[in-house]
Scaffold this motif. Structure first.
Motif, mmCIF file in Angstrom:
data_model
loop_
_atom_site.group_PDB
_atom_site.id
_atom_site.type_symbol
_atom_site.label_atom_id
_atom_site.label_comp_id
_atom_site.label_asym_id
_atom_site.label_seq_id
_atom_site.Cartn_x
_atom_site.Cartn_y
_atom_site.Cartn_z
ATOM 1 N N GLU A 141 0.814 -1.222 0.000
ATOM 2 C CA GLU A 141 0.000 0.000 0.000
ATOM 3 C C GLU A 141 0.849 1.274 0.000
ATOM 4 O OE1 GLU A 141 -3.236 2.505 0.016
ATOM 5 O OE2 GLU A 141 -3.317 0.340 -0.218
ATOM 6 N N PHE A 142 1.873 1.318 0.818
ATOM 7 C CA PHE A 142 2.586 2.581 1.028
ATOM 8 C C PHE A 142 3.969 2.651 0.402
ATOM 9 C CE2 PHE A 142 -0.428 2.353 4.607
ATOM 10 C CZ PHE A 142 -1.185 3.485 4.282
ATOM 11 N N ALA A 143 4.553 1.513 0.045
ATOM 12 C CA ALA A 143 5.895 1.525 -0.540
ATOM 13 C C ALA A 143 5.890 1.057 -1.993
ATOM 14 C CB ALA A 143 6.847 0.665 0.288
ATOM 15 N N GLY A 144 4.718 0.687 -2.502
ATOM 16 C CA GLY A 144 4.630 0.265 -3.887
ATOM 17 C C GLY A 144 5.218 -1.108 -4.174
ATOM 18 N N PHE A 145 5.429 -1.910 -3.150
ATOM 19 C CA PHE A 145 5.948 -3.275 -3.334
ATOM 20 C C PHE A 145 4.781 -4.163 -3.750
ATOM 21 C CE2 PHE A 145 7.232 -7.398 -1.185
ATOM 22 C CZ PHE A 145 8.131 -7.764 -2.167
ATOM 23 N N TRP A 146 4.611 -4.357 -5.069
ATOM 24 C CA TRP A 146 3.402 -5.011 -5.581
ATOM 25 C C TRP A 146 3.245 -6.433 -5.061
ATOM 26 C CZ3 TRP A 146 3.164 -9.451 -8.397
ATOM 27 C CH2 TRP A 146 4.347 -9.889 -8.989
ATOM 28 N N ALA A 147 4.342 -7.143 -4.804
ATOM 29 C CA ALA A 147 4.245 -8.523 -4.316
ATOM 30 C C ALA A 147 3.841 -8.571 -2.841
ATOM 31 C CB ALA A 147 5.568 -9.254 -4.516
ATOM 32 N N GLY A 148 3.853 -7.429 -2.160
ATOM 33 C CA GLY A 148 3.471 -7.393 -0.751
ATOM 34 C C GLY A 148 2.042 -7.843 -0.517
ATOM 35 N N LEU A 149 1.146 -7.499 -1.426
ATOM 36 C CA LEU A 149 -0.254 -7.893 -1.253
ATOM 37 C C LEU A 149 -0.439 -9.415 -1.357
ATOM 38 C CD1 LEU A 149 -3.146 -7.016 -0.683
ATOM 39 C CD2 LEU A 149 -3.457 -6.754 -3.152
ATOM 40 N N PRO A 150 0.034 -10.069 -2.415
ATOM 41 C CA PRO A 150 -0.160 -11.532 -2.446
ATOM 42 C C PRO A 150 0.602 -12.264 -1.341
ATOM 43 C CG PRO A 150 1.132 -10.819 -4.349
ATOM 44 C CD PRO A 150 0.617 -9.582 -3.677
ATOM 45 N N ILE A 151 1.767 -11.746 -0.927
ATOM 46 C CA ILE A 151 2.488 -12.373 0.180
ATOM 47 C C ILE A 151 1.680 -12.220 1.462
ATOM 48 C CG2 ILE A 151 4.541 -12.273 1.647
ATOM 49 C CD1 ILE A 151 6.118 -11.422 -0.903
#
Length: 150
Positions: free
Chosen positions: A71-81
């Motif tokens: 959400e805040f750092a733009g790490f797209w894989a953070g959501l599925p992880i």
């Protein structure tokens, strides 16, 4: 294509959590944090909650952390992880706390080969009331021998 990556990362995070749960259970819960886990093996209180429940918070914070990275750092894989970790936590709660230990009286009639196998493996784990000599630390993936007996 990004949807495929998202699904693969979600499934990978979910599966890695089974290993993490096994590792944490064997080496941390039955190791230096036994004092938090032992009431799960030998209930020494009248509360519905156990000190062992604190381990849920650890993985919930990690899951939330990955979602916040998305959400805040733009790490797209953070959501599925983060969602893979959450899904494993939900599965753990449903299988371990509700189905196996009957903390809520749901899923009492589940009697297929898989249900019998994981229930049998967990019973073997709880046969030992102390931190030493325990076996079968997994939750969703347990040794095949417990399914063959079904």
């Amino acid at each position: 294509m990004q949807t495929l990556y998202w699904i693969l990362i979600f499934l990978t995070a979910f599966c890695i959590m089974e290993f993490m749960a096994w590792f944490t259970h064997k080496y941390i819960m039955h190791g230096f944090l036994w004092h938090l886990h032992k009431d799960h093996h030998k209930k020494d209180h009248d509360s519905w909650f156990e000190r062992n429940d604190i381990f849920f918070i650890f993985y919930a914070v990690i899951s939330i952390g990955f979602i916040l990275l998305w959400e805040f750092a733009g790490f797209w894989a953070g959501l599925p992880i983060g969602l893979g970790i959450f899904a494993y936590g939900l599965s753990y709660f449903l299988v371990h706390d509700i189905f196996i230990h009957q903390r809520f009286k749901w899923f009492r009639n589940a009697n297929n080969w898989y249900a019998k196998g994981i229930r049998r493996a967990h019973k073997i784990h709880h046969k030992h009331l102390e931190k030493k000599d325990s076996e079968c630390f997994g939750m969703l993936f347990v040794p095949f021998k417990y399914f063959k007996q079904s």
